[in-house]
Design an enzyme around this catalytic site. Structure first.
Site, PDB file in Angstrom:
ATOM      1  N   HIS A   8       0.857  -1.188   0.000  1.00 15.85           N
ATOM      2  CA  HIS A   8       0.000   0.000   0.000  1.00 15.85           C
ATOM      3  C   HIS A   8       0.894   1.239   0.000  1.00 15.85           C
ATOM      4  CE1 HIS A   8      -3.757  -2.121   1.859  1.00 15.85           C
ATOM      5  NE2 HIS A   8      -3.678  -2.289   0.552  1.00 15.85           N
ATOM      6  N   LYS A  12       5.108   1.550   1.039  1.00 22.63           N
ATOM      7  CA  LYS A  12       6.083   1.343  -0.038  1.00 22.63           C
ATOM      8  C   LYS A  12       7.517   1.582   0.432  1.00 22.63           C
ATOM      9  CE  LYS A  12       2.977   2.142  -3.945  1.00 22.63           C
ATOM     10  NZ  LYS A  12       2.468   0.801  -3.925  1.00 22.63           N
ATOM     11  N   THR A  34       3.715  -5.521  -8.117  1.00 25.48           N
ATOM     12  CA  THR A  34       2.838  -4.542  -8.737  1.00 25.48           C
ATOM     13  C   THR A  34       3.717  -3.407  -9.235  1.00 25.48           C
ATOM     14  OG1 THR A  34       2.420  -3.662  -6.526  1.00 25.48           O
ATOM     15  CG2 THR A  34       0.743  -5.116  -7.455  1.00 25.48           C
ATOM     16  N   GLY A  35       3.196  -2.599 -10.148  1.00 24.90           N
ATOM     17  CA  GLY A  35       3.989  -1.628 -10.895  1.00 24.90           C
ATOM     18  C   GLY A  35       4.814  -0.642 -10.096  1.00 24.90           C
ATOM     19  N   THR A  36       4.173   0.159  -9.273  1.00 24.59           N
ATOM     20  CA  THR A  36       4.892   1.214  -8.560  1.00 24.59           C
ATOM     21  C   THR A  36       5.830   0.636  -7.510  1.00 24.59           C
ATOM     22  OG1 THR A  36       2.989   2.659  -8.918  1.00 24.59           O
ATOM     23  CG2 THR A  36       4.612   3.383  -7.300  1.00 24.59           C
ATOM     24  N   GLY A  55      -1.290  -1.519  -8.584  1.00 25.92           N
ATOM     25  CA  GLY A  55      -2.410  -2.113  -7.859  1.00 25.92           C
ATOM     26  C   GLY A  55      -3.781  -1.604  -8.265  1.00 25.92           C
ATOM     27  N   ASP A  60      -2.435  -6.465  -8.589  1.00 29.16           N
ATOM     28  CA  ASP A  60      -2.614  -7.484  -7.556  1.00 29.16           C
ATOM     29  C   ASP A  60      -3.429  -8.658  -8.095  1.00 29.16           C
ATOM     30  OD1 ASP A  60      -4.766  -5.549  -7.601  1.00 29.16           O
ATOM     31  OD2 ASP A  60      -5.541  -6.472  -5.771  1.00 29.16           O
ATOM     32  N   ASP A  80      -1.496  -1.453   4.773  1.00 36.31           N
ATOM     33  CA  ASP A  80      -1.702  -0.390   5.752  1.00 36.31           C
ATOM     34  C   ASP A  80      -3.102  -0.573   6.338  1.00 36.31           C
ATOM     35  OD1 ASP A  80      -1.958   1.881   7.239  1.00 36.31           O
ATOM     36  OD2 ASP A  80      -1.560   3.270   5.596  1.00 36.31           O
ATOM     37  N   ASP A  90      -6.730  -4.927  -2.234  1.00 38.82           N
ATOM     38  CA  ASP A  90      -7.321  -5.558  -1.059  1.00 38.82           C
ATOM     39  C   ASP A  90      -6.648  -6.911  -0.843  1.00 38.82           C
ATOM     40  OD1 ASP A  90      -8.940  -6.441   0.996  1.00 38.82           O
ATOM     41  OD2 ASP A  90     -10.665  -6.820  -0.285  1.00 38.82           O
TER      42      ASP A  90
END
Length: 135
Positions: A8, A12, A34-36, A55, A60, A80, A90
């Site tokens: 989340h 990160k 996931t990308g970021t 996400g 996800d 988080d 989720d």
């Protein structure tokens, strides 16, 4: 092992710090994210990460598809629980898939550390036996 990272937004930085601390272990495995989260990990380390969509765009769920196909061995999802935003992934769907397929999923740094130390000692080798149920 095939390991996936998801975090989340507020977690990160924790994920980047965690992966950096265990970079020498992770570099021996096939990594996904996931990308970021994956982008931030690659910027901070020398690791190569197979990145999916971010996400909010379904990354996800792409990881979830690999779990369903028994193509993941460990998921590290730093969530988080207090301030997660509606657009963030989720964990409940991934948790269900991991339980169905007997794939360990860590949702916090303490559990992730125990699992990574287990990887380092070869204690997660049972995944190679492919014990998950088949359709």
């Amino acid at each position: 092992m095939r390991i996936a990272f998801i975090a989340h937004d507020q977690k990160k930085t924790d994920m980047v710090n965690f992966v950096t601390a265990y970079e020498q272990i992770f570099k021996k495995h096939k990594l996904y994210s996931t990308g970021t989260t994956g982008k931030r990990i690659m910027e901070a380390t020398s690791l190569t990460i197979n990145r999916f969509l971010s996400g909010p765009y379904g990354g996800d769920q792409q990881i979830g598809a690999l779990i369903a196909e028994d193509k993941m061995d460990l998921i590290i999802f730093f969530r988080d629980p207090l301030t997660a935003q509606p657009h963030e992934p989720d964990v409940s769907a991934l948790l269900r898939l991991c339980d169905v397929h007997s794939i360990p999923l860590a949702t916090n740094m303490a559990t992730a550390e125990v699992l990574v130390k287990g990887i380092e000692r070869g204690e997660l080798e049972w995944r190679k036996e492919n014990l998950s149920p088949k359709a």
